[in-house]
Design a protein around this motif. Structure first.
Motif, PDB file in Angstrom:
ATOM      1  N   PHE A 133     125.663  47.097  -9.745  1.00  0.00           N
ATOM      2  CA  PHE A 133     125.062  46.688  -8.480  1.00  0.00           C
ATOM      3  C   PHE A 133     125.026  45.163  -8.418  1.00  0.00           C
ATOM      4  N   ARG A 134     124.726  44.652  -7.252  1.00  0.00           N
ATOM      5  CA  ARG A 134     124.606  43.211  -7.027  1.00  0.00           C
ATOM      6  C   ARG A 134     123.220  42.932  -6.463  1.00  0.00           C
ATOM      7  N   LEU A 135     122.796  41.685  -6.530  1.00  0.00           N
ATOM      8  CA  LEU A 135     121.552  41.262  -5.888  1.00  0.00           C
ATOM      9  C   LEU A 135     121.847  40.100  -4.959  1.00  0.00           C
ATOM     10  N   SER A 136     121.083  40.024  -3.898  1.00  0.00           N
ATOM     11  CA  SER A 136     121.305  39.015  -2.870  1.00  0.00           C
ATOM     12  C   SER A 136     121.128  37.604  -3.419  1.00  0.00           C
ATOM     13  N   SER A 137     121.963  36.691  -2.941  1.00  0.00           N
ATOM     14  CA  SER A 137     121.842  35.275  -3.295  1.00  0.00           C
ATOM     15  C   SER A 137     121.012  34.514  -2.270  1.00  0.00           C
ATOM     16  N   GLY A 138     120.358  35.233  -1.355  1.00  0.00           N
ATOM     17  CA  GLY A 138     119.553  34.580  -0.339  1.00  0.00           C
ATOM     18  C   GLY A 138     118.288  33.964  -0.890  1.00  0.00           C
ATOM     19  N   LYS A 139     117.531  33.307  -0.024  1.00  0.00           N
ATOM     20  CA  LYS A 139     116.291  32.656  -0.416  1.00  0.00           C
ATOM     21  C   LYS A 139     115.133  33.649  -0.345  1.00  0.00           C
ATOM     22  N   ASP A 170     119.049  27.956 -12.029  1.00  0.00           N
ATOM     23  CA  ASP A 170     118.935  27.227 -13.288  1.00  0.00           C
ATOM     24  C   ASP A 170     118.088  25.960 -13.153  1.00  0.00           C
ATOM     25  N   TYR A 171     118.064  25.329 -11.976  1.00  0.00           N
ATOM     26  CA  TYR A 171     117.311  24.086 -11.791  1.00  0.00           C
ATOM     27  C   TYR A 171     115.796  24.317 -11.821  1.00  0.00           C
ATOM     28  N   GLU A 172     115.361  25.515 -11.438  1.00  0.00           N
ATOM     29  CA  GLU A 172     113.929  25.776 -11.293  1.00  0.00           C
ATOM     30  C   GLU A 172     113.444  26.885 -12.223  1.00  0.00           C
ATOM     31  N   GLN A 173     114.225  27.952 -12.331  1.00  0.00           N
ATOM     32  CA  GLN A 173     113.939  29.082 -13.206  1.00  0.00           C
ATOM     33  C   GLN A 173     112.586  29.734 -12.921  1.00  0.00           C
ATOM     34  N   GLY A 174     112.320  29.891 -11.621  1.00  0.00           N
ATOM     35  CA  GLY A 174     111.206  30.742 -11.233  1.00  0.00           C
ATOM     36  C   GLY A 174     111.561  32.195 -11.485  1.00  0.00           C
ATOM     37  N   ILE A 175     110.582  33.071 -11.392  1.00  0.00           N
ATOM     38  CA  ILE A 175     110.803  34.487 -11.674  1.00  0.00           C
ATOM     39  C   ILE A 175     110.436  35.305 -10.451  1.00  0.00           C
ATOM     40  N   ALA A 176     111.305  36.252 -10.093  1.00  0.00           N
ATOM     41  CA  ALA A 176     111.064  37.166  -8.979  1.00  0.00           C
ATOM     42  C   ALA A 176     111.228  38.599  -9.475  1.00  0.00           C
ATOM     43  N   GLU A 177     110.849  39.542  -8.606  1.00  0.00           N
ATOM     44  CA  GLU A 177     111.016  40.962  -8.926  1.00  0.00           C
ATOM     45  C   GLU A 177     111.803  41.629  -7.795  1.00  0.00           C
ATOM     46  N   ASP A 196     118.517  43.628  -1.745  1.00  0.00           N
ATOM     47  CA  ASP A 196     117.864  42.469  -1.123  1.00  0.00           C
ATOM     48  C   ASP A 196     116.377  42.714  -0.917  1.00  0.00           C
ATOM     49  N   GLN A 197     115.828  43.687  -1.642  1.00  0.00           N
ATOM     50  CA  GLN A 197     114.404  43.985  -1.529  1.00  0.00           C
ATOM     51  C   GLN A 197     113.647  43.269  -2.648  1.00  0.00           C
ATOM     52  N   ALA A 198     113.100  42.123  -2.328  1.00  0.00           N
ATOM     53  CA  ALA A 198     112.310  41.356  -3.294  1.00  0.00           C
ATOM     54  C   ALA A 198     110.879  41.875  -3.260  1.00  0.00           C
ATOM     55  N   LEU A 199     110.457  42.520  -4.322  1.00  0.00           N
ATOM     56  CA  LEU A 199     109.079  42.997  -4.409  1.00  0.00           C
ATOM     57  C   LEU A 199     108.124  41.828  -4.635  1.00  0.00           C
ATOM     58  N   GLN A 200     108.632  40.763  -5.280  1.00  0.00           N
ATOM     59  CA  GLN A 200     107.880  39.514  -5.419  1.00  0.00           C
ATOM     60  C   GLN A 200     108.874  38.358  -5.294  1.00  0.00           C
ATOM     61  N   ASN A 201     108.525  37.369  -4.503  1.00  0.00           N
ATOM     62  CA  ASN A 201     109.379  36.199  -4.353  1.00  0.00           C
ATOM     63  C   ASN A 201     109.362  35.359  -5.636  1.00  0.00           C
ATOM     64  N   PHE A 202     110.271  34.398  -5.710  1.00  0.00           N
ATOM     65  CA  PHE A 202     110.369  33.553  -6.889  1.00  0.00           C
ATOM     66  C   PHE A 202     109.095  32.727  -7.073  1.00  0.00           C
ATOM     67  N   ALA A 203     108.581  32.791  -8.296  1.00  0.00           N
ATOM     68  CA  ALA A 203     107.358  32.070  -8.643  1.00  0.00           C
ATOM     69  C   ALA A 203     107.679  31.051  -9.724  1.00  0.00           C
ATOM     70  N   PRO A 204     107.760  29.765  -9.403  1.00  0.00           N
ATOM     71  CA  PRO A 204     108.011  28.735 -10.420  1.00  0.00           C
ATOM     72  C   PRO A 204     106.802  28.592 -11.346  1.00  0.00           C
ATOM     73  N   PHE A 205     107.048  28.149 -12.578  1.00  0.00           N
ATOM     74  CA  PHE A 205     105.953  27.891 -13.506  1.00  0.00           C
ATOM     75  C   PHE A 205     106.255  26.717 -14.429  1.00  0.00           C
ATOM     76  N   HIS A 206     107.547  26.487 -14.747  1.00  0.00           N
ATOM     77  CA  HIS A 206     107.888  25.357 -15.604  1.00  0.00           C
ATOM     78  C   HIS A 206     107.718  24.050 -14.843  1.00  0.00           C
ATOM     79  N   ASN A 207     107.182  23.048 -15.540  1.00  0.00           N
ATOM     80  CA  ASN A 207     106.897  21.745 -14.927  1.00  0.00           C
ATOM     81  C   ASN A 207     105.962  21.871 -13.730  1.00  0.00           C
TER      82      ASN A 207
END
Length: 509
Positions: A133-139, A170-177, A196-207
């Motif tokens: 399968f693939r996952l969306s490259s959208g925001k 790679d620049y941010e490395q937030g985590i999504a589900e 394309d169903q993001a159960l949780q959006n990207f959450a940054p934590f580094h820096n």
């Protein structure tokens, strides 16, 4: 006329004839109307015949009533396999019982402990490709880089949601589900569904001020694991030239709310970059022997001297250690590890038993005989396969056929920026299979962690994809999810990971 007569039981219809044969009725001698049947008050001597009872074809059930029972697939299973049961039903229809539903036959099932020494070895032929399968490259989110482009492809499985936690750009490395889309059994990625169903959006934590990772630059997530509702994240300093970095991990206390969860860390896993990657379960039947519940490893990245020169395995118990502290050292124990030192790297002892050839020549495969581990080899995921004596590790390798050069020009004219195979096509996904009992010998002090050798290794069927960087295993279904960095090239302007799925069948299954 006879002086006596014995009446024998006869059918009622012939009772009168019997009385006549015995000299008339019991009240007098022959009547004037001899030969005619006269009424009689004499009780019948014939037995009473009851109506024939109908057989109880429903065994006590009323018409339409249903009966249930439990049956098992097998009478005995070996742990960690569990007894499989099914509820079977039948009912009374038209005064007869219908057949039992279902196919399981046994009324009882017993789970017996595994005899670990006699567990079978898993073979690569037991791996079945299921599709991808693939996952969306959208925001997905409002941070600077809330997408999957150039993701390091570290993933973790959430069985409850049938979803994956995945690291973003790679620049941010937030985590999504993301919810896992339906897997398509095709060998052409163009056929794969795009989730394309993001159960949780990207959450940054580094820096950020959420947690101190202990690393300022070249931060790279290598592995994640969901445990008791918390998400453990392992990482490294990608260009730790001095090899002195010890910070390896943080954790989200509430994995269901990545954006707002309390975070703890940094932690320092014993083994540093040798251990700061995948985390998988030690099956229950092995936990007492190893004295731990989970196994971790890592063997890829820059600066080879600070990495394990071969797949690794470190035993630990995060529930009793990491989850009980907000930061600090975490004990682990190496049962498979290959420090970058002479005689401790992973090499074929039958070829280089006396180590007369240099480490550099082995890893660069100057004699074209090294099929085990080269300067291009990487291990990205490992799991002890339940019900077996096998630790499966997978990743990438190359240069086994053409050899390796440093900043060399490949046969296709490409000028490399570092080590590369002399033939551009001499790169592939790879696997290494290890006896768990050999690793247990290390635990018991009978072997060194660098003396263990795989019982099998070679190219992995991955549709020709390379750059395998992440994996997750579902012990309930036996499914292995694998992520390939930058491999989804179907869109000219995006480079998200591509995902393949395999079934790890039991040996002989």
């Amino acid at each position: 006329m006879p002086t006596h007569c014995i009446l024998r039981p006869v059918a009622l219809i012939s009772l009168s004839l019997a009385l006549i044969a015995c000299g008339g009725n019991s009240g007098s001698d022959a009547s004037p109307n001899d030969g005619e049947i006269q009424p009689s008050n004499t009780p019948s001597l014939a037995p009473t015949v009851e109506p024939t009872a109908k057989p109880d074809l429903c065994e006590g059930l009323s018409e339409g009533e249903q009966q249930s029972r439990t049956r098992y697939l097998a009478p005995v299973v070996i742990a960690p396999e569990v007894c499989q049961s099914e509820q079977q039903n039948r009912q009374c229809e038209q005064s007869a019982l219908t057949p039992w539903s279902g196919s399981f036959e046994y009324s009882h099932c017993e789970q017996q402990p595994a005899d670990n020494a006699n567990l079978p070895l898993w073979q690569i032929s037991d791996m079945q490709y299921l599709g991808g399968f693939r996952l969306s490259s959208g925001k997905f989110g409002d941070s600077a880089y809330p997408n999957l482009n150039y993701s390091p492809a570290a993933i973790a499985l959430n069985q409850a949601n049938h979803s994956l936690f995945i690291v973003g750009h790679d620049y941010e490395q937030g985590i999504a589900e993301f919810a896992i889309p339906e897997v398509v059994n095709s060998r052409d990625p163009a056929d794969f569904n795009i989730g394309d169903q993001a159960l949780q959006n990207f959450a940054p934590f580094h820096n950020t001020d959420r947690v101190d990772t202990g690393i300022d630059n070249w931060f790279r997530v290598n592995g994640m694991y969901l445990l008791d509702g918390q998400l453990i994240v392992n990482y490294m300093n990608w260009y730790d030239a001095g090899g002195g970095e010890t910070d390896t991990s943080v954790r989200f206390v509430d994995a269901s709310d990545l954006a707002n969860s309390e975070m703890h860390g940094p932690y320092q896993l014993d083994g540093a970059a040798h251990v700061a990657g995948w985390i998988t379960d030690v099956p229950e039947n092995w936990q007492a022997d190893f004295g731990g519940t989970h196994i971790s490893g890592h063997a890829h990245g820059s600066i080879h001297s600070r990495l394990s020169t071969g797949p690794s395995g470190f035993i630990w118990s995060p529930r009793q250690t990491m989850l009980q502290q907000t930061s600090g050292p975490v004990a682990t124990e190496a049962v498979l590890d290959f420090p970058h030192r002479r005689a401790q790297i992973l090499y074929d002892k039958t070829l280089y038993s006396d180590m007369s050839i240099s480490v550099q020549d082995i890893l660069y495969n100057t004699d074209r005989q090294n099929q085990l581990w080269t300067a291009l080899s990487e291990a990205a995921f490992g799991v002890i396969i339940p019900g077996t004596n096998t630790y499966l590790t997978i990743g990438n390798s190359g240069g086994h056929e053409s050899g390796i050069g440093y900043k060399a020009t490949q046969d296709n004219g490409n000028l490399c920026g570092g080590p590369c195979s002399l033939a551009a096509a001499d790169n592939y996904s790879y696997y290494w299979l290890w006896r768990v009992t050999d690793m247990l010998k290390v635990k018991n002090g009978e072997m060194e962690p660098w003396d263990v050798r795989p019982y099998d290794y070679g190219k992995l069927d991955s549709l020709g994809l390379i750059n395998l960087k992440g994996g997750a295993f579902d012990a309930n279904t036996g499914k292995l999810y694998v992520a390939f960095k930058n491999a989804d090239t179907l869109n000219n302007y995006a480079r998200p990971p591509l995902f393949l799925v395999y079934q790890l069948n039991q040996p002989g299954g």
